[in-house]
Design an enzyme around this catalytic site. Sequence first.
Site, PDB file in Angstrom:
ATOM      1  N   HIS A 145      14.101 -45.628  74.569  1.00 26.45           N
ATOM      2  CA  HIS A 145      13.005 -46.450  74.455  1.00 26.45           C
ATOM      3  C   HIS A 145      11.843 -45.854  73.542  1.00 26.45           C
ATOM      4  O   HIS A 145      10.541 -45.974  73.601  1.00 26.45           O
ATOM      5  CB  HIS A 145      12.036 -46.741  75.807  1.00 26.45           C
ATOM      6  CG  HIS A 145      12.769 -47.859  76.435  1.00 26.45           C
ATOM      7  ND1 HIS A 145      14.003 -48.317  76.710  1.00 26.45           N
ATOM      8  CD2 HIS A 145      12.392 -48.566  77.735  1.00 26.45           C
ATOM      9  CE1 HIS A 145      14.364 -49.485  77.519  1.00 26.45           C
ATOM     10  NE2 HIS A 145      13.289 -49.357  77.985  1.00 26.45           N
ATOM     11  N   GLU A 198      19.631 -60.420  70.781  1.00 24.88           N
ATOM     12  CA  GLU A 198      19.136 -60.005  69.604  1.00 24.88           C
ATOM     13  C   GLU A 198      19.618 -60.296  68.323  1.00 24.88           C
ATOM     14  O   GLU A 198      19.159 -60.425  67.276  1.00 24.88           O
ATOM     15  CB  GLU A 198      18.679 -58.329  69.788  1.00 24.88           C
ATOM     16  CG  GLU A 198      17.642 -57.966  70.550  1.00 24.88           C
ATOM     17  CD  GLU A 198      18.313 -57.664  71.909  1.00 24.88           C
ATOM     18  OE1 GLU A 198      19.474 -57.969  72.160  1.00 24.88           O
ATOM     19  OE2 GLU A 198      17.352 -57.515  72.776  1.00 24.88           O
TER      20      GLU A 198
END
Lengths: 326, 371
Positions: free
Chosen positions: A129, A60
């Site tokens: 998450h 990322e």
Amino acid sequence: MRELTFAESINEALFQVMDLSNEVLVLGQLVDYQPGVFGTTTGLFEKFGKERVRDFPVSESAMTSAAIGASLVGLRPVLVHQRLDFMMYSLDAIVNWLSLWRFKSNGESGAPVTIRAVVGKGWGQGPQHSKSLHSWFAHLPGLRVAVPATAYDVKGLLMESILGEDPAIIIENRSLFSMKTHVPEDPYRVRFGQACIFGKGTDLSIICIGVMVPVALRVAAMLVEKDIRAQVVDLRSLSPLDKERICESVAQTRRFVVLDPGWEAFGASGEIISVVCEELAGELEANPLRVCLPNSHTPMSSALEAMYYPTEDTVLQRILEWLNIN
Amino acid sequence: MKLSHETIVQSGPYSEVSIEGFDKETVLKLYEFMVRLRRCEKALMQEYHPADEIRCPVHFTVGQESVSAGLSQILKESDYMFSHHRLHGYFLAKKAPMRALFAEMYGRETGANGGKAGSQDISMSSVNFFGGAIVAGTVGIAVGTAMGLKIKGSSSIAVTGFGEGAADEGAFWEAVNYAVLSRLPVLFVCENNLYATFSPQHKRQARDNLSARVGAFGVETHSIFGNDATAVYDTLAYAAEKVRSGKGPIFIEAYTYRWNGHVGPEGDDDVGYRPAAELKYWKQNCPIHLLEKKMYEAGLITDEILDVMLEKIDAEIADAFAFAKSSPFPDVEDWERMNYSPDESLADRLLLDAKPVDFDQYQEFAIPKPY
């Protein structure tokens, strides 16, 4: 009237903006597969090919740096994070480079990168998450931050950010992905810093963000039965914040509650309350109320999730208690 | 024998500089660039205290002139140069004006970035130069620019300059991997000067084999003695050409050494982090002196030629100081506006404004599925 889901609307926005400008790229893990990140990137690879739609490695940080670099030669990368939590790897690239690139170049160089970050909710997504972090990003100068609630708004905000010159983060809550509104076929823009108001009630302003918007609207309907008429202010973006409309609304109602799908401490709700009180503290008929996530990470167990996330019932309860006290 | 800081010092005075086979003009330009850069740095260091009008951290390049000298001869205008904080050499290699550099360090409106960036963060988009002080940060950005250049079918390349400390960062390796994976036109230039501030490479990296590790990712690598200006130039010229032809990224590790402290005109040898003998070695094997010796031998330079060169350089430096000191300070009207673009022309042209719509709040919230 033609309706699309939130996810379909994102997909359409990407198709259209990639047609309008050859410079738009979509980078992210798994963006070129059929599931297409909850249906949002489905079909793009088949139409636009592997140069423009790239399944990026699980890197990322490099992905975000690369997006900045690509934007310097005129490209407009859209980054997709299947889960916002993953983008923490790219915080240096966002904080130390993307957000301040224009500033440090004295306005001569910009980085028109758009980041789409999906927020998980429910089904045991758990602490790694489920984060939203819209408050963190809104605090950072140089970024535009959107938290769209409706299919209509997400297409408009996404197209606005991709074709705009500032880096932008679009925070998309997964719970909204199947909800529909009318979505015009033509490319259109929803501008940053423009809240929208539902209803005209003058008893209470419910100022809400993202996934709390449907909750706010349900609560507003329930309040009518108690003879309380509210107007719901959907902020749509946090940076810039539509301070004018927030204050306009509260100037009418003199009472407000903030619904923020983030942790209570040091978050967007504090900013909104401050913005109102700086102008209207003396005119309020009640202390401000905010309903946020508790100052805790997100649990996995469905029993705990039910206690963790505010619902229309718990929000209504809080508001009624608050109004009685006041 | 594998090249390393240890073996370099062990093998004694460097004697392999050669100007044979090199175009005379090029050798002169390499030399002049190095002399100019060094004199510029020394003048800045001299001027810094007690005047204290340069009020920002400055990371001087003295001793490490040859890599940027080589770059100055191979970089095209359309190439992109990215750098870390020790960037004066790269800035000048991109033919950016000394005036803009000085004025920026003096925090003036006429600085390259209007006093927003200072020395370590300086950029100049008009010459495609971008620096920044977060170690390894520009490496990934350079890779992205290379990706963009390839997509656009350009023959330009992205060059990224950094120290061996950048390879402590994970983000560095992500960038290397992607450059190979997508076969990108990026040239990685590592000036291995052994130290990240006080900390030597062997204290931070498990193995002293940076080129081999990068090579393991699939990159062509070259490990060279970084104070041999013609050899450095030769390697850079070869590498740039090859990268430009689309054969993928190349990594060059140039062993070199900084004379001064990590930052500032002040020395930091009182910290005692590096052996005196080591510093002495590198000063004796200075890139300028090594080349100069050969040039004198070949009659390529004389005292007269050097005098003319120095006069020109010193005049440029004096002019840059005068310009910086007499330039106005910037002013601010709107702090927020400096962080955003006023330009909405593309969206204005392509997008209609939205009108409000209804929303049915009683729709079901989605239950998460895996993908």
